[in-house]
Scaffold this active site. Sequence first.
Site, PDB file in Angstrom:
ATOM      1  N   TYR A 157       0.952  -1.174   0.160  1.00 33.03           N
ATOM      2  CA  TYR A 157       0.150   0.285  -0.029  1.00 33.03           C
ATOM      3  C   TYR A 157       0.983   1.136  -0.080  1.00 33.03           C
ATOM      4  CZ  TYR A 157      -3.110   3.515   1.928  1.00 33.03           C
ATOM      5  OH  TYR A 157      -3.845   4.761   2.096  1.00 33.03           O
ATOM      6  N   GLU A 213     -11.772   7.054   5.093  1.00 26.11           N
ATOM      7  CA  GLU A 213     -11.002   7.667   6.114  1.00 26.11           C
ATOM      8  C   GLU A 213     -12.001   7.884   7.402  1.00 26.11           C
ATOM      9  OE1 GLU A 213      -7.875   7.800   7.016  1.00 26.11           O
ATOM     10  OE2 GLU A 213      -7.105   7.786   5.144  1.00 26.11           O
ATOM     11  N   TRP A 238      -5.818   1.766  10.434  1.00 21.31           N
ATOM     12  CA  TRP A 238      -5.814   1.899   8.898  1.00 21.31           C
ATOM     13  C   TRP A 238      -6.001   0.085   8.592  1.00 21.31           C
ATOM     14  CZ3 TRP A 238      -8.147   3.191   5.085  1.00 21.31           C
ATOM     15  CH2 TRP A 238      -7.777   3.060   3.554  1.00 21.31           C
TER      16      TRP A 238
END
Length: 207
Positions: free
Chosen positions: A26, A48, A56
């Site tokens: 990522y 988010e 995350w």
Amino acid sequence: MQKTVPGDDGRPRCGWCAAAPEFFHYHDSEWGFPVDDDVRLFEKICLEGFQSGLSWRTILAKRENFRRAFAQFDFYQVAAFKDDKVEALLQDASIIRHRGKIEATINNARRAVEMVEQEGSLAAFFWRFEADPQGTSDPQTVTTSPESVALSRALKKRGWKFVGPTTCFAFMQAMGLVNDHLRDCVIHEEVALARLHFVPPGKGRGE
């Protein structure tokens, strides 16, 4: 001071990659590279919002499930979701079953449709808040910025939800509106070069 960690190739990466193996890909392929695709921008600001209070890693692990649940984040489709769809999503254990965040995503899809009508694209709006490279703090030393505060205020004025300054800053970091890779990170220069050649919608470099 934030420190780097070595990737599989031995080259330095941002230290947060060490928190999970999947972070390296990522980090190397997405995080910080400039994005002008409206669907990706909408997806990221929604995710988010879902991340608020969570990690995350949790969201990234469920990202494909979120995409399935929210019509690949096609905001025109999500804007049409009704109450029965909200109730169905609340029963979907593969995503974060938080009524407020689910309803905020649908609300934000409707606001996104309005924004496209008014601004031409989401990208044209979001990239007005691009951070000035000369005025940014040292990478990964802050969780908000003047630009993220301004973006949050502008979105809330337009009726968006779950878009506080910290959420907006994380969005800006990920979508390339600021290069927050550590300067010793091998990807920092790649992102800097990508941003240098990136022309935001509706704005030419040098304007």
